[in-house]
Design a protein around this motif. Structure first.
Motif, PDB file in Angstrom:
ATOM      1  N   LEU A 239      -4.495 -16.145  35.437  1.00  8.60           N
ATOM      2  CA  LEU A 239      -5.958 -16.048  35.620  1.00  8.60           C
ATOM      3  C   LEU A 239      -6.686 -17.048  34.729  1.00  8.60           C
ATOM      4  CD1 LEU A 239      -6.345 -12.147  35.779  1.00  8.60           C
ATOM      5  CD2 LEU A 239      -6.679 -13.743  37.673  1.00  8.60           C
ATOM      6  N   LEU A 240      -6.222 -17.183  33.482  1.00  9.92           N
ATOM      7  CA  LEU A 240      -6.880 -18.110  32.555  1.00  9.92           C
ATOM      8  C   LEU A 240      -6.704 -19.570  32.979  1.00  9.92           C
ATOM      9  CD1 LEU A 240      -5.987 -16.407  29.142  1.00  9.92           C
ATOM     10  CD2 LEU A 240      -8.261 -16.577  30.158  1.00  9.92           C
ATOM     11  N   ARG A 241      -5.566 -19.870  33.591  1.00  8.41           N
ATOM     12  CA  ARG A 241      -5.326 -21.255  34.032  1.00  8.41           C
ATOM     13  C   ARG A 241      -6.087 -21.588  35.314  1.00  8.41           C
ATOM     14  NH1 ARG A 241       0.686 -20.174  33.099  1.00  8.41           N
ATOM     15  NH2 ARG A 241       1.056 -20.892  30.973  1.00  8.41           N
ATOM     16  N   ASN A 242      -6.231 -20.597  36.195  1.00  4.98           N
ATOM     17  CA  ASN A 242      -6.704 -20.910  37.544  1.00  4.98           C
ATOM     18  C   ASN A 242      -8.054 -20.322  37.938  1.00  4.98           C
ATOM     19  OD1 ASN A 242      -4.170 -22.277  38.658  1.00  4.98           O
ATOM     20  ND2 ASN A 242      -3.365 -20.376  37.818  1.00  4.98           N
ATOM     21  N   GLU A 243      -8.442 -19.200  37.333  1.00  2.00           N
ATOM     22  CA  GLU A 243      -9.644 -18.528  37.842  1.00  2.00           C
ATOM     23  C   GLU A 243     -10.746 -18.319  36.812  1.00  2.00           C
ATOM     24  OE1 GLU A 243      -9.101 -15.119  40.367  1.00  2.00           O
ATOM     25  OE2 GLU A 243      -7.103 -15.805  40.946  1.00  2.00           O
ATOM     26  N   ILE A 244     -10.378 -17.958  35.591  1.00  2.00           N
ATOM     27  CA  ILE A 244     -11.400 -17.575  34.619  1.00  2.00           C
ATOM     28  C   ILE A 244     -11.764 -18.775  33.742  1.00  2.00           C
ATOM     29  CG2 ILE A 244     -12.062 -15.884  32.867  1.00  2.00           C
ATOM     30  CD1 ILE A 244      -9.752 -14.122  33.794  1.00  2.00           C
ATOM     31  N   LYS A 245     -12.999 -19.160  33.800  1.00  2.00           N
ATOM     32  CA  LYS A 245     -13.459 -20.313  33.010  1.00  2.00           C
ATOM     33  C   LYS A 245     -14.595 -19.885  32.076  1.00  2.00           C
ATOM     34  CE  LYS A 245     -10.626 -22.856  35.323  1.00  2.00           C
ATOM     35  NZ  LYS A 245      -9.318 -22.984  34.733  1.00  2.00           N
ATOM     36  N   GLY A 246     -14.900 -20.751  31.098  1.00  5.02           N
ATOM     37  CA  GLY A 246     -16.027 -20.491  30.202  1.00  5.02           C
ATOM     38  C   GLY A 246     -15.625 -19.706  28.978  1.00  5.02           C
ATOM     39  N   ASN A 247     -16.581 -18.960  28.419  1.00  5.50           N
ATOM     40  CA  ASN A 247     -16.349 -18.161  27.209  1.00  5.50           C
ATOM     41  C   ASN A 247     -15.839 -16.777  27.599  1.00  5.50           C
ATOM     42  OD1 ASN A 247     -17.209 -20.175  25.460  1.00  5.50           O
ATOM     43  ND2 ASN A 247     -19.350 -19.595  25.708  1.00  5.50           N
ATOM     44  N   ILE A 248     -14.702 -16.408  27.021  1.00  4.60           N
ATOM     45  CA  ILE A 248     -14.007 -15.193  27.470  1.00  4.60           C
ATOM     46  C   ILE A 248     -13.699 -14.283  26.279  1.00  4.60           C
ATOM     47  CG2 ILE A 248     -11.942 -14.345  28.675  1.00  4.60           C
ATOM     48  CD1 ILE A 248     -11.789 -17.506  29.586  1.00  4.60           C
ATOM     49  N   LEU A 249     -14.004 -12.993  26.435  1.00  7.67           N
ATOM     50  CA  LEU A 249     -13.672 -11.986  25.424  1.00  7.67           C
ATOM     51  C   LEU A 249     -12.571 -11.105  25.990  1.00  7.67           C
ATOM     52  CD1 LEU A 249     -14.393 -10.756  22.660  1.00  7.67           C
ATOM     53  CD2 LEU A 249     -16.227  -9.479  23.769  1.00  7.67           C
ATOM     54  N   VAL A 250     -11.419 -11.019  25.285  1.00 10.28           N
ATOM     55  CA  VAL A 250     -10.275 -10.232  25.754  1.00 10.28           C
ATOM     56  C   VAL A 250     -10.113  -9.013  24.857  1.00 10.28           C
ATOM     57  CG1 VAL A 250      -7.811 -10.278  26.337  1.00 10.28           C
ATOM     58  CG2 VAL A 250      -9.145 -12.399  26.439  1.00 10.28           C
ATOM     59  N   PHE A 251      -9.995  -7.840  25.472  1.00 14.31           N
ATOM     60  CA  PHE A 251      -9.836  -6.609  24.692  1.00 14.31           C
ATOM     61  C   PHE A 251      -8.401  -6.098  24.751  1.00 14.31           C
ATOM     62  CE2 PHE A 251     -14.446  -6.420  25.399  1.00 14.31           C
ATOM     63  CZ  PHE A 251     -14.861  -6.089  24.120  1.00 14.31           C
ATOM     64  N   ARG A 252      -7.878  -5.778  23.562  1.00 18.40           N
ATOM     65  CA  ARG A 252      -6.599  -5.079  23.462  1.00 18.40           C
ATOM     66  C   ARG A 252      -6.801  -3.815  22.633  1.00 18.40           C
ATOM     67  NH1 ARG A 252      -0.891  -7.382  24.033  1.00 18.40           N
ATOM     68  NH2 ARG A 252      -0.920  -5.269  24.867  1.00 18.40           N
ATOM     69  N   ARG A 253      -5.906  -2.836  22.846  1.00 17.80           N
ATOM     70  CA  ARG A 253      -6.113  -1.549  22.191  1.00 17.80           C
ATOM     71  C   ARG A 253      -5.694  -1.557  20.721  1.00 17.80           C
ATOM     72  NH1 ARG A 253      -3.314   1.884  25.580  1.00 17.80           N
ATOM     73  NH2 ARG A 253      -4.940   1.754  27.127  1.00 17.80           N
ATOM     74  N   THR A 254      -4.692  -2.388  20.368  1.00 16.38           N
ATOM     75  CA  THR A 254      -4.177  -2.353  18.990  1.00 16.38           C
ATOM     76  C   THR A 254      -4.248  -3.714  18.307  1.00 16.38           C
ATOM     77  OG1 THR A 254      -1.911  -2.895  19.632  1.00 16.38           O
ATOM     78  CG2 THR A 254      -2.516  -0.552  19.666  1.00 16.38           C
ATOM     79  N   LYS A 255      -4.220  -3.680  16.981  1.00 13.51           N
ATOM     80  CA  LYS A 255      -4.236  -4.927  16.185  1.00 13.51           C
ATOM     81  C   LYS A 255      -2.978  -5.746  16.480  1.00 13.51           C
ATOM     82  CE  LYS A 255      -6.334  -2.148  12.570  1.00 13.51           C
ATOM     83  NZ  LYS A 255      -6.058  -1.423  11.333  1.00 13.51           N
ATOM     84  N   ASN A 256      -1.837  -5.054  16.583  1.00 12.75           N
ATOM     85  CA  ASN A 256      -0.573  -5.723  16.860  1.00 12.75           C
ATOM     86  C   ASN A 256      -0.633  -6.425  18.225  1.00 12.75           C
ATOM     87  OD1 ASN A 256       2.140  -6.414  16.383  1.00 12.75           O
ATOM     88  ND2 ASN A 256       2.832  -4.702  17.638  1.00 12.75           N
ATOM     89  N   HIS A 276      -9.843  -8.371  14.331  1.00 10.40           N
ATOM     90  CA  HIS A 276      -9.431  -6.968  14.224  1.00 10.40           C
ATOM     91  C   HIS A 276      -9.614  -6.496  12.783  1.00 10.40           C
ATOM     92  CE1 HIS A 276      -5.601  -8.112  12.402  1.00 10.40           C
ATOM     93  NE2 HIS A 276      -5.244  -8.806  13.471  1.00 10.40           N
ATOM     94  N   GLY A 277      -9.490  -5.196  12.586  1.00  6.49           N
ATOM     95  CA  GLY A 277      -9.828  -4.582  11.302  1.00  6.49           C
ATOM     96  C   GLY A 277      -9.005  -5.016  10.119  1.00  6.49           C
ATOM     97  N   ASP A 278      -7.794  -5.553  10.336  1.00  6.40           N
ATOM     98  CA  ASP A 278      -6.953  -5.977   9.208  1.00  6.40           C
ATOM     99  C   ASP A 278      -7.315  -7.363   8.687  1.00  6.40           C
ATOM    100  OD1 ASP A 278      -5.605  -3.659   9.104  1.00  6.40           O
ATOM    101  OD2 ASP A 278      -3.730  -4.373   9.962  1.00  6.40           O
ATOM    102  N   LYS A 279      -8.189  -8.067   9.402  1.00  5.24           N
ATOM    103  CA  LYS A 279      -8.571  -9.417   8.963  1.00  5.24           C
ATOM    104  C   LYS A 279      -9.659  -9.323   7.892  1.00  5.24           C
ATOM    105  CE  LYS A 279      -7.283 -12.537  12.581  1.00  5.24           C
ATOM    106  NZ  LYS A 279      -7.638 -13.821  13.154  1.00  5.24           N
ATOM    107  N   SER A 280      -9.656 -10.266   6.974  1.00  4.86           N
ATOM    108  CA  SER A 280     -10.681 -10.275   5.928  1.00  4.86           C
ATOM    109  C   SER A 280     -12.040 -10.591   6.553  1.00  4.86           C
ATOM    110  CB  SER A 280     -10.360 -11.337   4.875  1.00  4.86           C
ATOM    111  OG  SER A 280     -10.509 -12.632   5.455  1.00  4.86           O
ATOM    112  N   GLN A 281     -13.094 -10.271   5.814  1.00  6.10           N
ATOM    113  CA  GLN A 281     -14.441 -10.542   6.317  1.00  6.10           C
ATOM    114  C   GLN A 281     -14.633 -12.028   6.618  1.00  6.10           C
ATOM    115  OE1 GLN A 281     -16.843  -8.964   7.455  1.00  6.10           O
ATOM    116  NE2 GLN A 281     -18.415 -10.541   7.519  1.00  6.10           N
ATOM    117  N   SER A 282     -14.130 -12.900   5.737  1.00  7.90           N
ATOM    118  CA  SER A 282     -14.327 -14.339   5.949  1.00  7.90           C
ATOM    119  C   SER A 282     -13.569 -14.811   7.193  1.00  7.90           C
ATOM    120  CB  SER A 282     -13.890 -15.136   4.722  1.00  7.90           C
ATOM    121  OG  SER A 282     -12.537 -14.865   4.428  1.00  7.90           O
ATOM    122  N   ALA A 283     -12.369 -14.247   7.431  1.00  5.11           N
ATOM    123  CA  ALA A 283     -11.583 -14.631   8.618  1.00  5.11           C
ATOM    124  C   ALA A 283     -12.279 -14.159   9.893  1.00  5.11           C
ATOM    125  CB  ALA A 283     -10.175 -14.044   8.531  1.00  5.11           C
ATOM    126  N   ARG A 284     -12.858 -12.964   9.839  1.00  2.00           N
ATOM    127  CA  ARG A 284     -13.564 -12.427  11.016  1.00  2.00           C
ATOM    128  C   ARG A 284     -14.803 -13.265  11.316  1.00  2.00           C
ATOM    129  NH1 ARG A 284     -13.267  -6.014   9.602  1.00  2.00           N
ATOM    130  NH2 ARG A 284     -14.838  -5.782  11.200  1.00  2.00           N
TER     131      ARG A 284
END
Length: 413
Positions: A239-256, A276-284
């Protein structure tokens, strides 16, 4: 309705019109008059419905008459408590934008970063403070914050605040403010624990409920792909290669899950970062800035990390994992198709997630369009995998011993 009908003064109206807003959203129409009447309020409204302005505009109006207090006399008169740093920063930006033609001072304090610059800002005098619970209590303990003059307390994203374990902190903060303050509670969903909190700290509150379906923007095309779980990554890449273009937000249930998908997309030459929640504030903050500046066009996030982040011009949302709470789905897809623009949501559903689709469609009161013609269809008869417990211990039948075991056994008689 027009904003001029909401009893807001000229400096505030001027700032609203500069943002090209003419008409208030439903939550703004209902909340602003009640807040101006100094009523306590409990409001159920999803992100994307304009709820920050629903409390920011009337608060600026209510505090306007005392805006010219000298530095010495400036006291925190409005306190907005937010569960996440990103949301706190977003709220501060909106207060500053709407209050640009007033002399009211707004500041934000949050953890994960140096406390000293925040102390310096507070010393200069603040009218409106936006804060995360932990940092607020730290500063209060060090006597850099005095909440004795708070006239309005706002608890934003109350459901997320309680999910993150801030209930005791919220109750402490409430007790530190004057008893006769006005309290406003905003929440995307209304689980029983939020209702109980409201009962314990609000006085005769007015109730506003903006239906979740209203927040599922009309401009969002919703597409559903039934796909075997092991093929999700292949379908996502296709989908990312062929159909979905532009700015994209992808949701996953876990940090892993976020980390694994990020590594896969990087290997496939996509410009991607994650939250995700395990990243430092500066990284986020760095990930968010890169996404907003166009250095990356794909951002992968968990629901908690992304809550309250306002991203303009989002073209698509991908639900790589379907949420188990139907309101969360509406919250996710409402990130695109904002302010009259169009957007698309793509949901990848494995056999064990079909039950979530049923609940989501029940809340939406309509079916989501299913895309059947794709590379990795799920067998319609496919059932969720049954996870059998692995047997541990000896491979020999109960009560039987191996020949070697018998040979080595020492008799005591």
């Amino acid at each position: 309705m027009h904003f001029t009908e909401l009893a807001l003064n000229k400096p505030i109206l001027k700032a609203i019109f500069e943002k090209n807003y003419d008409s208030p959203t439903e939550v703004q129409k209902q909340a602003i008059p009640l807040v101006l009447d100094k009523k306590d309020l409990i409001a159920s409204a999803q992100t994307g419905t304009g709820k920050t302005a629903a409390f920011a505009l009337p608060i600026l109006q209510l505090l306007f008459h005392q805006q010219d207090a000298t530095k010495k006399n400036k006291r925190i008169r409005a306190l907005i408590v937010s569960p996440t740093r990103e949301l706190a920063v977003q709220i501060e930006a909106e207060f500053k934008a709407y209050g640009k033609y007033t002399n009211l001072k707004t500041a934000v304090v949050f953890g994960g970063t140096s406390i000293e610059p925040q102390k310096d800002i507070l010393k200069k005098g603040v009218d409106i403070l936006i804060a995360t619970p932990g940092r607020l209590l730290d500063l209060r303990k060090q006597e850099f914050i005095n909440l004795d003059k708070v006239e309005i307390l706002v608890l934003d994203e109350a459901d997320l605040m309680l999910d993150m374990g801030f209930i005791d902190d919220v109750l402490k903060i409430d007790r530190m403010c004057p008893e006769d303050k006005q309290t406003l509670l905003f929440s995307a969903t209304m689980p029983i624990k939020v209702i109980q909190l409201a009962k314990s700290i609000l006085t005769d509150p007015e109730r506003i409920e903006i239906s979740p379906t209203a927040a599922a923007a009309g401009g969002v095309l919703q597409l559903l792909y039934y796909v075997p779980k092991p093929s999700k990554i292949e379908l996502c890449l296709h989908l990312l290669r062929n159909e979905i273009k532009g700015n994209i937000l992808v949701f996953r249930r876990t940090k892993n899950g976020v980390d694994k998908l990020e590594q896969t997309l990087i290997k496939n030459d996509f410009k991607v970062d994650s939250l995700h929640g395990d990243k430092s504030q500066s990284a986020r903050q760095s990930a968010l800035n890169k996404f907003k500046n166009g250095e990356v066009n794909i951002l992968i996030a968990t629901d908690v990390a992304s809550r309250g982040i306002d991203i303009e011009d989002l073209d698509a949302v991908i639900n790589f994992d379907l949420p188990n709470i139907p309101e969360t789905y509406i919250h996710r897809i409402g990130r695109t198709g904002r302010a009259g623009k169009s957007g698309t949501s793509y949901s990848l559903c494995a056999a064990d997630e079909k039950k979530y689709v049923k609940e989501i469609q029940k809340l939406l009161q309509k079916p989501i369009k299913v895309v059947e013609d794709h590379l990795f269809p799920l067998d319609p008869e496919a059932k969720p995998p049954i996870h059998k417990k692995k047997k541990t211990g000896s491979k020999h039948k109960s009560g039987r011993k191996s020949a070697a075991s018998k040979k080595n056994k020492k008799r005591w008689y």
